[in-house]
Design a protein around this motif. Structure first.
Motif, PDB file in Angstrom:
ATOM      1  N   THR A   1      -3.161  45.523 -43.195  1.00  0.00           N
ATOM      2  CA  THR A   1      -2.606  45.905 -41.897  1.00  0.00           C
ATOM      3  C   THR A   1      -3.579  45.574 -40.777  1.00  0.00           C
ATOM      4  OG1 THR A   1      -3.547  48.143 -41.854  1.00  0.00           O
ATOM      5  CG2 THR A   1      -1.451  47.860 -43.020  1.00  0.00           C
ATOM      6  N   ALA A   2      -3.063  45.611 -39.545  1.00  0.00           N
ATOM      7  CA  ALA A   2      -3.882  45.340 -38.362  1.00  0.00           C
ATOM      8  C   ALA A   2      -4.947  46.411 -38.168  1.00  0.00           C
ATOM      9  CB  ALA A   2      -2.982  45.253 -37.133  1.00  0.00           C
ATOM     10  N   ASP A   3      -4.699  47.629 -38.646  1.00  0.00           N
ATOM     11  CA  ASP A   3      -5.667  48.719 -38.481  1.00  0.00           C
ATOM     12  C   ASP A   3      -7.019  48.388 -39.091  1.00  0.00           C
ATOM     13  OD1 ASP A   3      -3.771  50.206 -37.182  1.00  0.00           O
ATOM     14  OD2 ASP A   3      -3.179  51.366 -38.949  1.00  0.00           O
TER      15      ASP A   3
ATOM     16  N   TYR B   1       6.441  41.463 -38.438  1.00  0.00           N
ATOM     17  CA  TYR B   1       5.960  42.501 -37.523  1.00  0.00           C
ATOM     18  C   TYR B   1       4.510  42.877 -37.819  1.00  0.00           C
ATOM     19  CZ  TYR B   1       6.762  46.196 -41.062  1.00  0.00           C
ATOM     20  OH  TYR B   1       6.728  46.980 -42.187  1.00  0.00           O
TER      21      TYR B   1
ATOM     22  N   GLU C   1       2.401  40.033 -36.334  1.00  0.00           N
ATOM     23  CA  GLU C   1       2.329  40.123 -34.875  1.00  0.00           C
ATOM     24  C   GLU C   1       1.383  41.241 -34.427  1.00  0.00           C
ATOM     25  OE1 GLU C   1       2.588  38.936 -31.204  1.00  0.00           O
ATOM     26  OE2 GLU C   1       3.482  37.867 -32.898  1.00  0.00           O
ATOM     27  N   GLU C   2       1.398  42.353 -35.149  1.00  0.00           N
ATOM     28  CA  GLU C   2       0.481  43.457 -34.836  1.00  0.00           C
ATOM     29  C   GLU C   2      -0.970  43.003 -34.965  1.00  0.00           C
ATOM     30  OE1 GLU C   2       1.452  46.710 -37.393  1.00  0.00           O
ATOM     31  OE2 GLU C   2       3.372  47.124 -36.414  1.00  0.00           O
TER      32      GLU C   2
ATOM     33  N   GLN D   1      -1.884  40.568 -32.070  1.00  0.00           N
ATOM     34  CA  GLN D   1      -2.084  41.309 -30.821  1.00  0.00           C
ATOM     35  C   GLN D   1      -3.440  42.001 -30.798  1.00  0.00           C
ATOM     36  OE1 GLN D   1       1.247  43.930 -30.156  1.00  0.00           O
ATOM     37  NE2 GLN D   1       2.722  42.256 -29.970  1.00  0.00           N
ATOM     38  N   LYS D   2      -3.814  42.591 -31.930  1.00  0.00           N
ATOM     39  CA  LYS D   2      -5.101  43.283 -31.996  1.00  0.00           C
ATOM     40  C   LYS D   2      -6.252  42.296 -31.852  1.00  0.00           C
ATOM     41  CE  LYS D   2      -5.517  47.155 -33.634  1.00  0.00           C
ATOM     42  NZ  LYS D   2      -5.534  48.443 -34.349  1.00  0.00           N
TER      43      LYS D   2
END
Length: 276
Positions: free
Chosen positions: A238-240, A264, A267-268, A271-272
Motif C-alpha cells: 500500500t501507499a502507507d 486505485y 494511484e494512491e 500521489q504520495k
C-alpha cells in the motif's frame, strides 16, 4: 522528485474478467463465495468482502445453494466435481490462458509425453494444472533438473503463466541439454511478459523502484525480484508504506505494479510519491 510510471502495470485481462464475473453475480445474489482469495491482493479482497464476497478454502465449507466462483487460477477437475456434488452453483472465472495450459498438458500426457511444468508447485494455478494430469512434474529452480530421472522420454514443457521469463529460459536450457526428445511451450502470459519488460525498462530511467502489490502475489514478487537485480527496489502493498521511506539521493523513482494490483492503490502510491 520525478515519478516514472511503467507503461504496463496493474490488472491483467484474466483478473479483470474474474472481477467482472463477481460483480455480475453480486447483482443477483447478496452473497457469493470465491474458492480461495479472488486475487492475491489483501486490500482488494477486504474491499470485496464488504460488498458480499466471502472466501471458502476447501470443499467441506461448501453448502447447497451457494454460488461459488472459481478464480482466475482455476481448480483441479476433481475439486470442481466435488463443488457440484455439494449442490452449489459454479461460476467459472478461470483465465482462458490458464485453461489453455490445462488442456495442453492433458493432451500431451494422453499422447504419451512426460509433462514438466515450470513454476511453483504450491501456487493454485499449478495445483489446477496438475489436477488434470496423472504424473506431471513441477520444476521450480534450475538445480532441480539434475534430480529428474535420466530415463524420461518424450517430454513436453509448459510454464506457469506468471513465471519469470529469464528463469524459464534458464531451466529450459538445462532441460534441453539433459534430454534429447523434448518440446518446449512457453506459456508465460503476454501480460506477465509486458509487466516484466516494462519494469526493466523503467529501471533504466530511475534511481530506485517501487513495486506495488501483494507480498504473496507470484507475478508481483517476480517483478520485484527482477527490479531488485537492477536498481534499489521496494516491494510495498500500500501507499502507507511509503511514509518515512529513505529516498536520499533519489531524484527519479519508478513505480510499477503486479497484475493483481488495483488501479486505485497504484494511484494512491503515485500521489504520495508526488508529494515527496
Amino acid at each position: 522528485m520525478k515519478v516514472i510510471k511503467a507503461e504496463k502495470m496493474g490488472f491483467c485481462f484474466g483478473v479483470k474478467r474474474a472481477i467482472e464475473k463477481v460483480e455480475q453475480a453480486l447483482k443477483e445474489e447478496k452473497k457469493v463465495y470465491t474458492f480461495g482469495a479472488l486475487i492475491h491482493n489483501n486490500q482488494f479482497v477486504e474491499k470485496m468482502k464488504k460488498e458480499g464476497v466471502e472466501i471458502v478454502e476447501n470443499e467441506k465449507e461448501i453448502k447447497p445453494g451457494m454460488t461459488v466462483i472459481v478464480r482466475a487460477h482455476g481448480l483441479p477437475p476433481k475439486t470442481m466435481k466435488e463443488i457440484e456434488k455439494k449442490g452449489a452453483a459454479i461460476i467459472d472465472a478461470t483465465c482462458p490462458k490458464v485453461l489453455n495450459i490445462q488442456r495442453l498438458a492433458k493432451r500431451f500426457e494422453s499422447n504419451g509425453k512426460n509433462v514438466i511444468i515450470i513454476g511453483n508447485s504450491s501456487h493454485p494455478e499449478i495445483i489446477g494444472i496438475m489436477g488434470n494430469l496423472e504424473t506431471g512434474i513441477v520444476v521450480r529452480e534450475p538445480e532441480e533438473v539434475d534430480r529428474l530421472p535420466d530415463n524420461l522420454e518424450e517430454i513436453a514443457v509448459v510454464s506457469q503463466t506468471t513465471e519469470e521469463q529469464e528463469r524459464f529460459e534458464k531451466i529450459v536450457g538445462i532441460l534441453s541439454k539433459k534430454f534429447k526428445n523434448i518440446e518446449i511451450y512457453n506459456t508465460i502470459c503476454e501480460a506477465t511478459k509486458e509487466r516484466q519488460d516494462g519494469a526493466k525498462k523503467t529501471t533504466k530511467e530511475a534511481d530506485a523502484m517501487i513495486v506495488l502489490g501483494g507480498k504473496h502475489s507470484s507475478n508481483t514478487t517476480h517483478i520485484a525480484n527482477i527490479c531488485g537485480q537492477l536498481v534499489k527496489t521496494f516491494h510495498f502493498e500500500t501507499a502507507d508504506e511509503i511514509d518515512g521511506l529513505d529516498l536520499k539521493g533519489v531524484s527519479k523513482i519508478g513505480i510499477t505494479a503486479g497484475a493483481s494490483t488495483p488501479d486505485y492503490l497504484i494511484e494512491e502510491a503515485v500521489q504520495k510519491l508526488n508529494q515527496i
